[in-house]
Structure formats: C-alpha cells, structure tokens
Design an enzyme around this catalytic site. Structure first.
Site, short mmCIF file in Angstrom:
data_model
loop_
_atom_site.label_atom_id
_atom_site.label_comp_id
_atom_site.label_asym_id
_atom_site.label_seq_id
_atom_site.Cartn_x
_atom_site.Cartn_y
_atom_site.Cartn_z
N SER A 132 0.81 -1.25 0.14
CA SER A 132 0.06 -0.02 0.12
C SER A 132 0.84 1.06 -0.06
CB SER A 132 -0.98 -0.15 1.22
OG SER A 132 -1.36 1.45 1.41
N HIS A 156 -1.15 -1.22 -4.18
CA HIS A 156 -2.42 -1.20 -3.32
C HIS A 156 -2.59 0.54 -3.05
CE1 HIS A 156 -6.00 -2.14 -0.77
NE2 HIS A 156 -5.48 -1.08 0.03
N ASP A 186 -4.88 3.62 -1.87
CA ASP A 186 -5.91 3.81 -0.84
C ASP A 186 -6.72 5.26 -1.02
OD1 ASP A 186 -6.16 1.54 0.97
OD2 ASP A 186 -3.97 2.14 1.62
N MET A 201 -8.94 8.01 0.30
CA MET A 201 -10.00 8.28 1.62
C MET A 201 -10.56 9.69 1.33
SD MET A 201 -7.14 6.87 4.66
CE MET A 201 -6.55 5.30 4.44
N HIS A 244 -8.59 1.22 -3.63
CA HIS A 244 -9.35 0.58 -2.54
C HIS A 244 -10.08 1.99 -2.05
CE1 HIS A 244 -9.36 -0.54 2.09
NE2 HIS A 244 -10.75 -0.11 1.64
N MET A 300 -12.04 4.45 -0.16
CA MET A 300 -12.81 4.63 1.25
C MET A 300 -13.65 5.73 1.12
SD MET A 300 -9.66 3.06 3.44
CE MET A 300 -8.42 3.32 1.91
N MET A 328 -11.03 -6.02 5.88
CA MET A 328 -10.19 -5.22 6.73
C MET A 328 -10.00 -6.00 7.81
SD MET A 328 -10.08 -2.71 4.83
CE MET A 328 -9.04 -1.64 5.86
N ASP A 357 -6.33 -6.50 4.39
CA ASP A 357 -5.65 -5.23 4.47
C ASP A 357 -5.80 -4.67 5.94
OD1 ASP A 357 -4.95 -2.48 3.98
OD2 ASP A 357 -6.57 -2.27 2.82
C1 DX5 Z 1 -5.93 1.48 5.88
C2 DX5 Z 1 -5.76 1.06 4.49
C3 DX5 Z 1 -4.67 0.20 4.41
C4 DX5 Z 1 -3.32 0.72 5.10
C5 DX5 Z 1 -2.66 -0.63 5.49
O1 DX5 Z 1 -7.51 2.08 6.02
O2 DX5 Z 1 -6.87 0.60 3.74
O3 DX5 Z 1 -4.45 -0.14 2.98
O4 DX5 Z 1 -2.67 1.52 4.10
O5 DX5 Z 1 -1.48 -0.04 6.20
P1 DX5 Z 1 -0.70 -1.06 6.99
O6 DX5 Z 1 -0.27 -2.22 6.35
O7 DX5 Z 1 0.36 -0.22 7.87
O8 DX5 Z 1 -1.80 -1.46 8.18
ZN ZN Z 2 -6.43 -0.26 1.92
#
Ligand code: DX5
Ligand code: ZN
Length: 237
Positions: free
Chosen positions: A10, A35, A37, A39, A68, A70, A139, A181
């Site tokens: 990620s 990956h 993310d 947000m 991903h 969110m 998750m 994840d």
């Molecule tokens: C959290 C993200 C993850 C995050 C994982 O909301 O969706 O993808 O980057 O990070 P680590 O591996 O540090 O938990």
């Molecule tokens: Zn993620």
C-alpha cells in the site's frame, strides 16, 4: 491446499514527494499489485489522493493498480479511476446505495470489482452478488490509517470467507481473490495465509520508517514475506 499468493504494497506509507519512484522500486522488488488507498474525510476520517494521482503513477508500473475506495458516495469516482488506469476497484458496501449497480458499473468500466468488509461488517452482503465480485477484501483494521494493529477477530472471519469462496469455486470454476488489509507484517502473514487469504496488503511493513535507511528495503521485506508464505506451504503456520 497450495495457493498462489500475491503481495500488494500500500503506497499510503510511501514517500508521497517521490511517489513515481516509490512505485517503480516496489514493483521492481516484486510487488504483485500496487494497493492505492483513497480516503475522503467523510466515509473515513482521513484524506488521501484521487484519480489524478493514480494517473500520475500509472507509467511507473506494469503491475495492476488495486484501488481501495474509502469514499461515500462511490459511483461518480469509478469511471474516473478506470480512466486513470486502475485495474481493480473495490468499495465498502455501506458506502453505496445500490451495491449490485456499483459492482456492475466497475465491470462496465473494464475493471475488476471488489467488495470490502470492515471488521464488524458481516459477510452476508456477499450472498446475492458473488457472481459480480472478483475480489473480497477483508479489513483487519478499521479503515482510515496506515500503521494500525491487526485485529485478531479477522482470522475466524477469513476462514469463513475462505470456506464460502472455495464452495463457490468448486461450483463455478471461478476464482475470487481473498485480500486482507491492515496490520499485515512478516510475523503474522503466515497466520493470515493459513486462515485463507491469498492477497496481502502491507503498507507500513513495506514502506515504514523502520526500513527507511536500507537501500534494498523493498527487496528484503518482500523476500521475507515470500519466505514466510513458502514456509507455511511446506509446514503449516
Ligand atoms: C487502511 C488502508 C490500508 C493501509 C494498510 O485504511 O486501507 O491499506 O495502508 O497499512 P498497514 O499495512 O500499515 O496497516
Ligand atoms: Zn487499503
């Protein structure tokens, strides 16, 4: 059962000032997917990046970009990410008014479709849409931040998801990826794989500050992950 395992670093924990370089290096080190993310400071209490940044990193890797989302609402962003070069787009069912429609929209845009389950979200949301899903993402932390601790109740839930997906694959011949994840590290990836995951997201474990001064850091972390996965294939977790 022997599985093929995929690693999906990620970039949330990467150096955003030199993201193209980070993506290139982690791909050269053997990452299977990147990956990504997204947000929105609404569905989750943090704000990251959108399609422009996905488009900007696209030339730096030939690996699939695993987006991903969110965000809430989700639908308007899907064609934007598809245009920006995303290969897989996943969303949280709580964030869509019409889950079946959102899954179809992702495939209509030429991407693979994923459904994401928070630690407390039950797998029943999958029941009537499995045919439209290419990836189930569980998750193992509450979404919003990198560097959180793995929530152990994810393991029994993973076993439940694995059983469901194995039954589906036996009936249809179609493989659906089971991705985990949050909080995945070298010391727990074997247990996560043993419980049934076949795609592993790792942010801080790959890009984290602990590795910052090692010039071969991505190669060495990825090699350690692969060694653990090979070990459990040989001898169990
Ligand atoms: C959290 C993200 C993850 C995050 C994982 O909301 O969706 O993808 O980057 O990070 P680590 O591996 O540090 O938990
Ligand atoms: Zn993620």
């Amino acid at each position: 059962m022997q599985r093929s395992y995929l690693l999906a670093p990620s970039i949330l924990s990467a150096d955003f000032a030199r993201l193209g370089d980070e993506v290139q290096k982690v791909s050269a080190a053997g990452a299977d997917w990147i990956h990504f993310d997204v947000m929105d400071n609404h569905y989750v209490p943090n704000l990251t990046v959108g399609p422009l940044v996905c488009q900007a990193i696209r030339p730096y890797t030939e690996r699939p970009i695993d987006v991903h989302l969110m965000v809430k609402p989700v639908d308007a962003l899907i064609p934007e990410f598809a245009k920006a070069g995303a290969d897989i787009i996943s969303f949280h069912p709580e964030a869509s008014e019409h889950i079946d429609r959102t899954l179809s929209l992702i495939r209509d845009c030429g991407c693979q479709a994923g459904l994401v389950f928070n630690p407390a979200t039950p797998l029943v949301w999958l029941e009537h849409v499995l045919d439209k899903v290419d990836l189930v993402l569980l998750m193992s932390v509450n979404p919003g931040f990198g560097g959180q601790k793995f929530i152990p109740s994810t393991l029994p839930k993973l076993r439940q998801a694995r059983a469901l997906l194995d039954r589906y694959e036996a009936e249809t011949g179609r493989h659906i990826w089971l991705e985990v994840d949050g909080g995945v590290k070298v010391d727990n990836i074997a247990a996560v794989a043993e419980a049934g995951a076949d795609v592993f997201v790792a942010g801080s474990a790959v890009f984290g500050a602990a590795n910052a001064h090692d010039p071969n850091r991505y190669d060495s972390v990825i090699a350690q992950f692969r060694a653990e996965l090979a070990r459990i294939d040989r001898e169990g977790a």
